[in-house]
Design a protein around this motif. Sequence first.
Motif, PDB file in Angstrom:
ATOM      1  N   CYS A 162       0.856  -1.185   0.000  1.00 58.67           N
ATOM      2  CA  CYS A 162       0.000   0.000   0.000  1.00 58.67           C
ATOM      3  C   CYS A 162       0.891   1.233   0.000  1.00 58.67           C
ATOM      4  O   CYS A 162       1.789   1.358   0.830  1.00 58.67           O
ATOM      5  N   CYS A 186      -0.151   3.360   3.622  1.00 58.40           N
ATOM      6  CA  CYS A 186       0.176   2.908   4.979  1.00 58.40           C
ATOM      7  C   CYS A 186       1.343   1.935   5.000  1.00 58.40           C
ATOM      8  O   CYS A 186       1.849   1.592   6.067  1.00 58.40           O
ATOM      9  N   CYS A 196      -6.182  -0.505  -0.696  1.00 63.28           N
ATOM     10  CA  CYS A 196      -6.034  -0.972   0.685  1.00 63.28           C
ATOM     11  C   CYS A 196      -7.264  -0.549   1.487  1.00 63.28           C
ATOM     12  O   CYS A 196      -8.006   0.351   1.074  1.00 63.28           O
ATOM     13  N   CYS A 207      -7.227   1.233   3.942  1.00 57.17           N
ATOM     14  CA  CYS A 207      -6.994   2.631   4.317  1.00 57.17           C
ATOM     15  C   CYS A 207      -7.276   3.559   3.133  1.00 57.17           C
ATOM     16  O   CYS A 207      -7.051   4.763   3.229  1.00 57.17           O
TER      17      CYS A 207
HETATM   18 ZN   LIG Z   1      -3.024   1.157   3.339  1.00 59.11          ZN
END
Ligand SMILES: [Zn+2]
Length: 247
Positions: free
Chosen positions: A128, A131, A149, A151
């Motif tokens: 990712c 993150c 992801c 996130c």
């Molecule tokens: Zn991520």
Amino acid sequence: MTQEATLKKAADILRNTRHAVALTGAGVSVASGIPAFRGSQGLWEKWDPRIFEISFFRQDPVQGWTLLLELDKLMMAARPNEGHNALAELERMGIVTAVITQNIDGLHQEAGSRDVVEFHGSSRRMRCMQCGRTWAREEISLDSLPPRCGCSGLIKPDVVFFGEAIPEQAGISAYGACNACEVMLVVGTSAVVAPASHLPVIAKQAGAKIIEINMEPSALGSLSDFVILGEASAILPQLVEAVKKPA
Ligand SMILES: [Zn+2]
């Protein structure tokens, strides 16, 4: 020296060390069906050169991933060849302590090499961009592009694109291994792209003997103590045999 004599001499040196490091490049994986990126048969001739440009990938991740799909297919289908197997065997014999590879195909590990430094990352891992979480390639579905992801960050192959730095830990491990080695095998790489091109220089300055195995003489020139010309998948097994059976 004839090629046979050079190979025997290189084998003698390998037999007497417990600190050899292999630096490998595209030439090691050609016999696994992965063409070199450079040269007339190279991937650049066939594919959009923007495939590994980080700025392009960020700008247009759908198109970026579309370009990457064919590469992904090629990498996932490739299997280790006799050259990868020979390097894994030299590690099991206690001769090779680390393989530093510029390849992103994961084939050294698949062949059984345990201490592998991936200088340019691996297409068998995903990361990712936001993150930093990583996954095995198989864990990420590419049915809908681009993969994201939890996130909401963009997921990319964990490969060093143009415009990205070498992973810090890989750099530290590679420089450490080169400083500590007594012998460096340079296999299937023209060793012209920095910073990987510095590694044989570091090894040489630390007192290592350089054994080069390439299809044609490379830019390493006089840095190499021994040059064995030929296909890595053919030469490396011969070298292992010669290490096992002193003449
Ligand atoms: Zn991520």
